[in-house]
Design an enzyme around this catalytic site. Structure first.
Site, mmCIF file in Angstrom:
data_model
loop_
_atom_site.group_PDB
_atom_site.id
_atom_site.type_symbol
_atom_site.label_atom_id
_atom_site.label_comp_id
_atom_site.label_asym_id
_atom_site.label_seq_id
_atom_site.Cartn_x
_atom_site.Cartn_y
_atom_site.Cartn_z
ATOM 1 N N TYR A 105 0.798 -1.227 0.000
ATOM 2 C CA TYR A 105 0.000 0.000 0.000
ATOM 3 C C TYR A 105 0.833 1.282 0.000
ATOM 4 C CZ TYR A 105 -3.746 -3.280 1.028
ATOM 5 O OH TYR A 105 -4.631 -4.319 0.956
ATOM 6 N N ASN B 74 -12.695 4.517 -2.606
ATOM 7 C CA ASN B 74 -11.933 3.295 -2.365
ATOM 8 C C ASN B 74 -12.679 2.553 -1.257
ATOM 9 O OD1 ASN B 74 -10.265 1.226 -1.698
ATOM 10 N ND2 ASN B 74 -8.392 2.442 -1.581
ATOM 11 N N ASP C 91 -25.397 -0.885 -4.259
ATOM 12 C CA ASP C 91 -26.762 -0.397 -4.495
ATOM 13 C C ASP C 91 -26.859 1.099 -4.255
ATOM 14 O OD1 ASP C 91 -27.852 -2.806 -5.272
ATOM 15 O OD2 ASP C 91 -28.684 -3.294 -3.308
ATOM 16 N N HIS D 67 -8.510 1.769 -6.231
ATOM 17 C CA HIS D 67 -7.746 0.916 -5.315
ATOM 18 C C HIS D 67 -6.270 1.251 -5.425
ATOM 19 C CE1 HIS D 67 -11.283 -1.479 -4.603
ATOM 20 N NE2 HIS D 67 -11.492 -1.443 -5.899
ATOM 21 N N LEU D 68 -5.599 1.259 -4.309
ATOM 22 C CA LEU D 68 -4.150 1.483 -4.296
ATOM 23 C C LEU D 68 -3.427 0.363 -5.036
ATOM 24 C CD1 LEU D 68 -4.296 2.286 -0.556
ATOM 25 C CD2 LEU D 68 -3.206 3.870 -2.150
HETATM 26 O O1 CA2 Z 1 -5.803 -1.678 -2.862
HETATM 27 C C1 CA2 Z 1 -6.735 -1.124 -2.248
HETATM 28 O O2 CA2 Z 1 -6.861 0.102 -2.191
HETATM 29 C C2 CA2 Z 1 -7.741 -1.977 -1.484
HETATM 30 O O3 CA2 Z 1 -9.033 -1.351 -1.625
HETATM 31 C C3 CA2 Z 1 -7.301 -1.958 -0.040
HETATM 32 C C4 CA2 Z 1 -8.118 -2.883 0.860
HETATM 33 C C5 CA2 Z 1 -8.233 -4.277 0.255
HETATM 34 O O4 CA2 Z 1 -9.101 -5.073 1.042
HETATM 35 C C6 CA2 Z 1 -8.731 -4.242 -1.173
HETATM 36 O O5 CA2 Z 1 -8.741 -5.570 -1.675
HETATM 37 C C7 CA2 Z 1 -7.833 -3.385 -2.037
HETATM 38 C C8 CA2 Z 1 -7.473 -3.000 2.236
HETATM 39 C C9 CA2 Z 1 -7.268 -1.701 2.930
HETATM 40 C C10 CA2 Z 1 -6.484 -1.968 4.173
HETATM 41 O O6 CA2 Z 1 -5.673 -0.874 4.423
HETATM 42 C C11 CA2 Z 1 -4.500 -1.076 5.083
HETATM 43 C C12 CA2 Z 1 -3.780 0.033 5.367
HETATM 44 C C13 CA2 Z 1 -2.573 -0.090 6.006
HETATM 45 C C14 CA2 Z 1 -2.096 -1.306 6.363
HETATM 46 C C15 CA2 Z 1 -2.831 -2.425 6.077
HETATM 47 C C16 CA2 Z 1 -4.040 -2.318 5.447
#
Ligand code: CA2
Length: 145
Positions: free
Chosen positions: A17, A70, A83, A96-97
């Site tokens: 991330y 996101n 929805d 998404h990141l």
């Molecule tokens: O890639 C993305 O932006 C996601 O939306 C991030 C989500 C993940 O479940 C999606 O599949 C993809 C997870 C966000 C969790 O954020 C964190 C931030 C810092 C450390 C760990 C997780």
């Protein structure tokens, strides 16, 4: 709008991330928005119901011109967020990141994508700036060809 755990950005899993915090990303979005004549209301919640409330408000009379979201893990679980987004008339950009298609199979399905105008993923925090630019283009009448 940012979903659950994105408040932890910059503190864990930097290989996936990145090192930037959500505040860093918000500042970059605000700078880009100012350059393209938009204002940003940047938000994060760990609560699905709160996010749905924000989406409904965004479509109201005091609403916004567009939504960049996101949904984090709710991407893969929340028909309710999909929805709520589908009920809005404004452009919706899913963001998404990480490249969710290059990760675990359970991240390959998004409930949100069918309700979105378009989707950006895999560009880290820079994707948010791309989304602001894409939103400005959409609002200026750019059409997909
Ligand atoms: O890639 C993305 O932006 C996601 O939306 C991030 C989500 C993940 O479940 C999606 O599949 C993809 C997870 C966000 C969790 O954020 C964190 C931030 C810092 C450390 C760990 C997780």
């Amino acid at each position: 709008m940012n979903g659950p755990n994105l408040n932890m950005l910059g503190t864990r899993e930097p290989a996936i991330y990145g090192h930037r915090t959500l505040n860093d990303i918000a500042a970059a979005c605000e700078a880009k928005a100012a350059a393209v004549g938009l204002a940003v209301d940047f938000r994060q919640s760990n609560d699905e119901a709160e996010i749905i409330g924000w989406i409904q408000e965004a479509g109201g009379s005091d609403g916004v011109d567009g939504i960049v979201i996101n949904p984090a893990s709710f991407t893969h679980t929340s028909l309710a967020i999909a929805d709520a987004l589908r009920m809005q008339d404004c452009p919706v950009i899913e963001l998404h990141l990480s490249n969710i298609f290059a990760r675990e199979a359970f991240r390959h399905h998004s409930w949100v994508s069918p309700a979105a105008t378009g989707m950006i993923c895999g560009f880290g925090g820079g994707g948010y700036v791309l989304a602001v630019e894409a939103m400005a283009n959409l609002l200026n009448g750019e059409k997909a060809e």
